[in-house]
Design a protein around this motif. Sequence first.
Motif, PDB file in Angstrom:
ATOM      1  N   GLY A  65      54.786   7.070  25.794  1.00  0.00           N
ATOM      2  CA  GLY A  65      54.087   7.597  24.621  1.00  0.00           C
ATOM      3  C   GLY A  65      53.305   6.569  23.832  1.00  0.00           C
ATOM      4  O   GLY A  65      53.124   6.731  22.624  1.00  0.00           O
ATOM      5  N   LEU A  66      52.828   5.534  24.494  1.00  0.00           N
ATOM      6  CA  LEU A  66      52.068   4.515  23.778  1.00  0.00           C
ATOM      7  C   LEU A  66      50.751   5.055  23.244  1.00  0.00           C
ATOM      8  O   LEU A  66      50.070   5.827  23.909  1.00  0.00           O
ATOM      9  CB  LEU A  66      51.750   3.336  24.712  1.00  0.00           C
ATOM     10  N   ASP A  67      50.426   4.645  22.047  1.00  0.00           N
ATOM     11  CA  ASP A  67      49.103   4.876  21.478  1.00  0.00           C
ATOM     12  C   ASP A  67      48.368   3.559  21.634  1.00  0.00           C
ATOM     13  O   ASP A  67      48.781   2.543  21.061  1.00  0.00           O
ATOM     14  CB  ASP A  67      49.215   5.277  20.006  1.00  0.00           C
ATOM     15  N   THR A  68      47.313   3.543  22.441  1.00  0.00           N
ATOM     16  CA  THR A  68      46.573   2.322  22.718  1.00  0.00           C
ATOM     17  C   THR A  68      45.223   2.382  22.016  1.00  0.00           C
ATOM     18  O   THR A  68      44.440   3.302  22.238  1.00  0.00           O
ATOM     19  CB  THR A  68      46.366   2.137  24.236  1.00  0.00           C
ATOM     20  N   GLU A  69      44.986   1.390  21.175  1.00  0.00           N
ATOM     21  CA  GLU A  69      43.726   1.278  20.447  1.00  0.00           C
ATOM     22  C   GLU A  69      42.936   0.111  21.023  1.00  0.00           C
ATOM     23  O   GLU A  69      43.439  -1.011  21.095  1.00  0.00           O
ATOM     24  CB  GLU A  69      44.016   1.029  18.965  1.00  0.00           C
ATOM     25  N   LEU A  70      41.707   0.377  21.454  1.00  0.00           N
ATOM     26  CA  LEU A  70      40.815  -0.675  21.936  1.00  0.00           C
ATOM     27  C   LEU A  70      40.179  -1.360  20.732  1.00  0.00           C
ATOM     28  O   LEU A  70      39.518  -0.714  19.919  1.00  0.00           O
ATOM     29  CB  LEU A  70      39.732  -0.083  22.843  1.00  0.00           C
ATOM     30  N   LEU A  71      40.408  -2.667  20.614  1.00  0.00           N
ATOM     31  CA  LEU A  71      39.838  -3.428  19.504  1.00  0.00           C
ATOM     32  C   LEU A  71      38.514  -4.081  19.890  1.00  0.00           C
ATOM     33  O   LEU A  71      37.557  -4.035  19.133  1.00  0.00           O
ATOM     34  CB  LEU A  71      40.839  -4.492  19.030  1.00  0.00           C
ATOM     35  N   HIS A  72      38.490  -4.703  21.071  1.00  0.00           N
ATOM     36  CA  HIS A  72      37.286  -5.399  21.524  1.00  0.00           C
ATOM     37  C   HIS A  72      37.247  -5.437  23.049  1.00  0.00           C
ATOM     38  O   HIS A  72      38.297  -5.443  23.695  1.00  0.00           O
ATOM     39  CB  HIS A  72      37.263  -6.859  21.039  1.00  0.00           C
ATOM     40  N   ILE A  73      36.050  -5.509  23.590  1.00  0.00           N
ATOM     41  CA  ILE A  73      35.838  -5.826  24.998  1.00  0.00           C
ATOM     42  C   ILE A  73      35.111  -7.163  25.026  1.00  0.00           C
ATOM     43  O   ILE A  73      34.037  -7.306  24.440  1.00  0.00           O
ATOM     44  CB  ILE A  73      34.996  -4.758  25.721  1.00  0.00           C
ATOM     45  N   LEU A  74      35.735  -8.149  25.659  1.00  0.00           N
ATOM     46  CA  LEU A  74      35.169  -9.498  25.751  1.00  0.00           C
ATOM     47  C   LEU A  74      34.756  -9.742  27.192  1.00  0.00           C
ATOM     48  O   LEU A  74      35.550  -9.523  28.114  1.00  0.00           O
ATOM     49  CB  LEU A  74      36.211 -10.528  25.312  1.00  0.00           C
ATOM     50  N   THR A  75      33.537 -10.187  27.397  1.00  0.00           N
ATOM     51  CA  THR A  75      33.004 -10.350  28.746  1.00  0.00           C
ATOM     52  C   THR A  75      32.885 -11.820  29.106  1.00  0.00           C
ATOM     53  O   THR A  75      32.397 -12.625  28.315  1.00  0.00           O
ATOM     54  CB  THR A  75      31.606  -9.711  28.841  1.00  0.00           C
ATOM     55  N   LEU A  84      43.637  -5.172  22.775  1.00  0.00           N
ATOM     56  CA  LEU A  84      44.259  -3.879  22.509  1.00  0.00           C
ATOM     57  C   LEU A  84      45.359  -3.986  21.456  1.00  0.00           C
ATOM     58  O   LEU A  84      45.932  -5.054  21.252  1.00  0.00           O
ATOM     59  CB  LEU A  84      44.882  -3.335  23.807  1.00  0.00           C
ATOM     60  N   HIS A  85      45.666  -2.857  20.846  1.00  0.00           N
ATOM     61  CA  HIS A  85      46.798  -2.741  19.932  1.00  0.00           C
ATOM     62  C   HIS A  85      47.607  -1.535  20.386  1.00  0.00           C
ATOM     63  O   HIS A  85      47.093  -0.410  20.413  1.00  0.00           O
ATOM     64  CB  HIS A  85      46.308  -2.558  18.499  1.00  0.00           C
ATOM     65  N   GLU A  98      52.421  -4.035  19.036  1.00  0.00           N
ATOM     66  CA  GLU A  98      51.999  -5.297  19.630  1.00  0.00           C
ATOM     67  C   GLU A  98      50.489  -5.334  19.842  1.00  0.00           C
ATOM     68  O   GLU A  98      49.844  -4.307  20.004  1.00  0.00           O
ATOM     69  CB  GLU A  98      52.691  -5.524  20.971  1.00  0.00           C
ATOM     70  N   TYR A  99      49.986  -6.548  19.819  1.00  0.00           N
ATOM     71  CA  TYR A  99      48.599  -6.803  20.198  1.00  0.00           C
ATOM     72  C   TYR A  99      48.641  -7.452  21.568  1.00  0.00           C
ATOM     73  O   TYR A  99      49.553  -8.218  21.877  1.00  0.00           O
ATOM     74  CB  TYR A  99      47.931  -7.726  19.183  1.00  0.00           C
ATOM     75  N   LEU A 100      47.672  -7.118  22.391  1.00  0.00           N
ATOM     76  CA  LEU A 100      47.639  -7.739  23.698  1.00  0.00           C
ATOM     77  C   LEU A 100      46.224  -7.937  24.172  1.00  0.00           C
ATOM     78  O   LEU A 100      45.293  -7.270  23.739  1.00  0.00           O
ATOM     79  CB  LEU A 100      48.442  -6.931  24.723  1.00  0.00           C
ATOM     80  N   ALA A 101      46.099  -8.916  25.052  1.00  0.00           N
ATOM     81  CA  ALA A 101      44.860  -9.163  25.772  1.00  0.00           C
ATOM     82  C   ALA A 101      45.153  -8.821  27.222  1.00  0.00           C
ATOM     83  O   ALA A 101      46.074  -9.367  27.829  1.00  0.00           O
ATOM     84  CB  ALA A 101      44.433 -10.618  25.636  1.00  0.00           C
ATOM     85  N   THR A 102      44.394  -7.892  27.754  1.00  0.00           N
ATOM     86  CA  THR A 102      44.509  -7.513  29.152  1.00  0.00           C
ATOM     87  C   THR A 102      43.276  -8.059  29.851  1.00  0.00           C
ATOM     88  O   THR A 102      42.160  -7.597  29.603  1.00  0.00           O
ATOM     89  CB  THR A 102      44.610  -5.984  29.304  1.00  0.00           C
ATOM     90  N   VAL A 103      43.494  -9.078  30.670  1.00  0.00           N
ATOM     91  CA  VAL A 103      42.391  -9.764  31.340  1.00  0.00           C
ATOM     92  C   VAL A 103      42.208  -9.143  32.716  1.00  0.00           C
ATOM     93  O   VAL A 103      43.122  -9.166  33.546  1.00  0.00           O
ATOM     94  CB  VAL A 103      42.673 -11.279  31.454  1.00  0.00           C
TER      95      VAL A 103
END
Length: 129
Positions: A65-75, A84-85, A98-103
């Motif tokens: 049941g995660l709610d995932t918020e996209l904060l930024h896309i870094l290229t 993401l949050h 939690e905040y995360l970076a998915t590379v």
Amino acid sequence: MASNRADVTVAERFLGAFGAHDWEAMRTVLAPDLAWSMPGTGTISGTIHGVDAAVNRLQEIVGRGLDTELLHILTGENGVTLSLHNTAETPDGRKLDEYLATVLTIRGGRVAAIDSYLSDVDGMSAFFN
């Protein structure tokens, strides 16, 4: 003139398939030899290999049941980082915030590797146990 940056549309397809829970579309985005690393000791932690393992991990994440918020896309030159949050709460009261970076490393128009970096590894481990 060739661009020295990754194709963001691959990341957009990844996000679209994840958001729609469209696992067949996700399979077309992921490379067959995909490797995905996740820190911690939770049920989704460790390094997995292959499309089936990745889809199983994604289904487990969604199933909580995660709610995932996209904060930024870094290229970058070889891939895209999704900032993401994630938030969630289980019926027994465990919370995830939690905040995360998915590379996403992109090769040949597909995601060849995923490396996840978390702000709260212990919290994620406790949530996914």
